[in-house]
Motif scaffolding. Sequence first.
Motif, PDB file in Angstrom:
ATOM      1  N   GLN A 233       0.799  -1.268  -0.051  1.00 44.69           N
ATOM      2  CA  GLN A 233       0.018   0.123  -0.239  1.00 44.69           C
ATOM      3  C   GLN A 233       1.022   1.286   0.081  1.00 44.69           C
ATOM      4  O   GLN A 233       2.024   1.280   0.323  1.00 44.69           O
ATOM      5  CB  GLN A 233      -0.818   0.031   1.301  1.00 44.69           C
ATOM      6  CG  GLN A 233      -1.670  -1.318   1.148  1.00 44.69           C
ATOM      7  CD  GLN A 233      -2.616  -1.344   0.301  1.00 44.69           C
ATOM      8  OE1 GLN A 233      -3.416  -0.399  -0.125  1.00 44.69           O
ATOM      9  NE2 GLN A 233      -2.707  -2.590  -0.126  1.00 44.69           N
ATOM     10  N   GLU A 234       0.403   2.406  -0.323  1.00 42.87           N
ATOM     11  CA  GLU A 234       0.958   3.677  -0.347  1.00 42.87           C
ATOM     12  C   GLU A 234       1.600   4.119   1.006  1.00 42.87           C
ATOM     13  O   GLU A 234       0.791   3.666   2.102  1.00 42.87           O
ATOM     14  CB  GLU A 234      -0.203   4.798  -0.794  1.00 42.87           C
ATOM     15  CG  GLU A 234       0.300   5.828  -1.308  1.00 42.87           C
ATOM     16  CD  GLU A 234      -0.494   6.687  -2.138  1.00 42.87           C
ATOM     17  OE1 GLU A 234      -0.252   7.452  -3.141  1.00 42.87           O
ATOM     18  OE2 GLU A 234      -1.574   6.839  -1.736  1.00 42.87           O
ATOM     19  N   ALA A 235       2.675   4.607   1.464  1.00 43.68           N
ATOM     20  CA  ALA A 235       3.005   5.034   2.494  1.00 43.68           C
ATOM     21  C   ALA A 235       3.367   3.974   3.445  1.00 43.68           C
ATOM     22  O   ALA A 235       3.627   4.081   4.589  1.00 43.68           O
ATOM     23  CB  ALA A 235       2.237   5.973   3.167  1.00 43.68           C
ATOM     24  N   GLU A 236       3.388   2.671   3.118  1.00 43.05           N
ATOM     25  CA  GLU A 236       4.082   1.587   3.811  1.00 43.05           C
ATOM     26  C   GLU A 236       5.342   1.602   4.018  1.00 43.05           C
ATOM     27  O   GLU A 236       6.294   2.188   3.136  1.00 43.05           O
ATOM     28  CB  GLU A 236       3.541   0.319   3.437  1.00 43.05           C
ATOM     29  CG  GLU A 236       2.170  -0.381   3.528  1.00 43.05           C
ATOM     30  CD  GLU A 236       1.974  -1.892   3.223  1.00 43.05           C
ATOM     31  OE1 GLU A 236       2.918  -2.390   3.736  1.00 43.05           O
ATOM     32  OE2 GLU A 236       1.150  -2.292   2.513  1.00 43.05           O
ATOM     33  N   PHE A 237       6.041   0.999   5.084  1.00 45.83           N
ATOM     34  CA  PHE A 237       7.493   0.848   5.587  1.00 45.83           C
ATOM     35  C   PHE A 237       7.583  -0.649   5.952  1.00 45.83           C
ATOM     36  O   PHE A 237       7.219  -1.223   6.847  1.00 45.83           O
ATOM     37  CB  PHE A 237       7.685   1.599   6.911  1.00 45.83           C
ATOM     38  CG  PHE A 237       9.043   2.067   7.206  1.00 45.83           C
ATOM     39  CD1 PHE A 237       9.515   3.000   6.530  1.00 45.83           C
ATOM     40  CD2 PHE A 237       9.946   1.594   8.047  1.00 45.83           C
ATOM     41  CE1 PHE A 237      10.815   3.476   6.582  1.00 45.83           C
ATOM     42  CE2 PHE A 237      11.200   2.066   8.250  1.00 45.83           C
ATOM     43  CZ  PHE A 237      11.525   2.864   7.525  1.00 45.83           C
ATOM     44  N   THR A 238       7.940  -1.230   4.820  1.00 46.78           N
ATOM     45  CA  THR A 238       7.932  -2.842   4.829  1.00 46.78           C
ATOM     46  C   THR A 238       9.195  -3.395   4.498  1.00 46.78           C
ATOM     47  O   THR A 238       9.928  -2.866   3.593  1.00 46.78           O
ATOM     48  CB  THR A 238       6.809  -3.434   3.521  1.00 46.78           C
ATOM     49  OG1 THR A 238       5.487  -2.633   4.038  1.00 46.78           O
ATOM     50  CG2 THR A 238       6.845  -4.544   3.373  1.00 46.78           C
ATOM     51  N   GLY A 239       9.457  -4.488   4.887  1.00 49.42           N
ATOM     52  CA  GLY A 239      10.636  -5.222   4.560  1.00 49.42           C
ATOM     53  C   GLY A 239      10.529  -6.535   4.081  1.00 49.42           C
ATOM     54  O   GLY A 239       9.766  -7.069   4.509  1.00 49.42           O
ATOM     55  N   ILE A 240      11.322  -7.080   3.329  1.00 48.39           N
ATOM     56  CA  ILE A 240      11.382  -8.441   2.931  1.00 48.39           C
ATOM     57  C   ILE A 240      12.464  -9.033   3.450  1.00 48.39           C
ATOM     58  O   ILE A 240      13.552  -8.638   3.285  1.00 48.39           O
ATOM     59  CB  ILE A 240      11.510  -8.270   1.182  1.00 48.39           C
ATOM     60  CG1 ILE A 240      10.379  -7.479   0.623  1.00 48.39           C
ATOM     61  CG2 ILE A 240      11.504 -10.030   0.757  1.00 48.39           C
ATOM     62  CD1 ILE A 240      10.413  -7.533  -0.752  1.00 48.39           C
ATOM     63  N   VAL A 241      12.379 -10.249   4.302  1.00 48.54           N
ATOM     64  CA  VAL A 241      13.521 -10.682   4.676  1.00 48.54           C
ATOM     65  C   VAL A 241      13.471 -12.331   4.245  1.00 48.54           C
ATOM     66  O   VAL A 241      12.575 -12.682   3.958  1.00 48.54           O
ATOM     67  CB  VAL A 241      13.619 -10.664   6.370  1.00 48.54           C
ATOM     68  CG1 VAL A 241      13.447  -9.246   6.877  1.00 48.54           C
ATOM     69  CG2 VAL A 241      12.240 -11.543   6.760  1.00 48.54           C
ATOM     70  N   GLY A 242      14.711 -12.797   4.585  1.00 44.43           N
ATOM     71  CA  GLY A 242      14.949 -14.100   4.186  1.00 44.43           C
ATOM     72  C   GLY A 242      16.444 -14.595   3.857  1.00 44.43           C
ATOM     73  O   GLY A 242      17.330 -13.706   3.713  1.00 44.43           O
ATOM     74  N   PRO A 243      16.884 -15.659   3.854  1.00 45.33           N
ATOM     75  CA  PRO A 243      18.399 -16.018   3.788  1.00 45.33           C
ATOM     76  C   PRO A 243      18.900 -15.678   2.002  1.00 45.33           C
ATOM     77  O   PRO A 243      18.064 -15.422   1.435  1.00 45.33           O
ATOM     78  CB  PRO A 243      18.361 -17.681   3.815  1.00 45.33           C
ATOM     79  CG  PRO A 243      16.861 -17.912   3.499  1.00 45.33           C
ATOM     80  CD  PRO A 243      16.020 -16.704   4.064  1.00 45.33           C
ATOM     81  N   SER A 244      20.042 -15.772   2.112  1.00 44.64           N
ATOM     82  CA  SER A 244      20.739 -15.572   0.773  1.00 44.64           C
ATOM     83  C   SER A 244      20.038 -16.507  -0.416  1.00 44.64           C
ATOM     84  O   SER A 244      19.789 -17.587  -0.029  1.00 44.64           O
ATOM     85  CB  SER A 244      22.172 -15.767   0.833  1.00 44.64           C
ATOM     86  OG  SER A 244      22.712 -14.670   1.622  1.00 44.64           O
ATOM     87  N   GLY A 245      19.722 -16.055  -1.482  1.00 49.84           N
ATOM     88  CA  GLY A 245      19.105 -16.980  -2.479  1.00 49.84           C
ATOM     89  C   GLY A 245      17.764 -17.176  -2.455  1.00 49.84           C
ATOM     90  O   GLY A 245      17.000 -18.045  -3.271  1.00 49.84           O
TER      91      GLY A 245
END
Length: 230
Positions: free
Chosen positions: A33-45
């Motif tokens: 959504q507009e104005a979210e503060f979001t992270g994508i996390v996960g191991p390498s690959g």
Amino acid sequence: MRKPIIQLKNTSKSYPIAGKEFMALKKLDLSIQEAEFTGIVGPSGSGKTTLLNIIGSLDKPSTGDATVLGKEIKSLSHKEAASLRNFNIGFIFQVFNLLPVYTVFENVEFALLLQKKSALERKKAVMKALEWVGLEDQADKRPDKLSGGESQRVAIARAMVKTPKIVLADEPTANLDSENAHGILKTMKKLNKDLGTTFLFSTHDEKVMGYLDRIIHLRDGRIEKDKKVK
């Protein structure tokens, strides 16, 4: 209710490796959504950088749809994709990528040169961006005179100077000590709140995760978990 600014539907990305197809992303469904503060996390690959590259129009999905600011990424020409990035998407990386022969001002101004703004418009925008990150008094310095934290602040100013709708940050705190990392994250959080900019991080850093409003866990090219944390 805020509207989706990024929408992925059944999105996959494959690459040919050693005569075989490697699936970096596997049928992702995702809405930001507009104005979210979001992270994508996960191991390498796990597919984090591939996902950011598609959202940033640096790459295209192999199958499925990826829509950013109403633009279908796979249908964009090179020129149209470049325009989307130049006007609407800012990038921040773990490597500062500052041009050593140019001043702080010139490094930040560089992002505006393709927008055909006047010199006066560029100056106002650059100084405003440097003010946002607390470096307006460092405009004439060259990168080799800056600390790591200051260099990353310049990188943030360069990303924000065009007031983009979206900022994509790939491991932005990886090369910073704890104090500087927290300072950088507070700056980005304030810009998110004050300007309504959508921030999307790729990160392993627990410090970053402490600032996020939403965390998307990616593993082997699939979304494993997606949760709001604030």
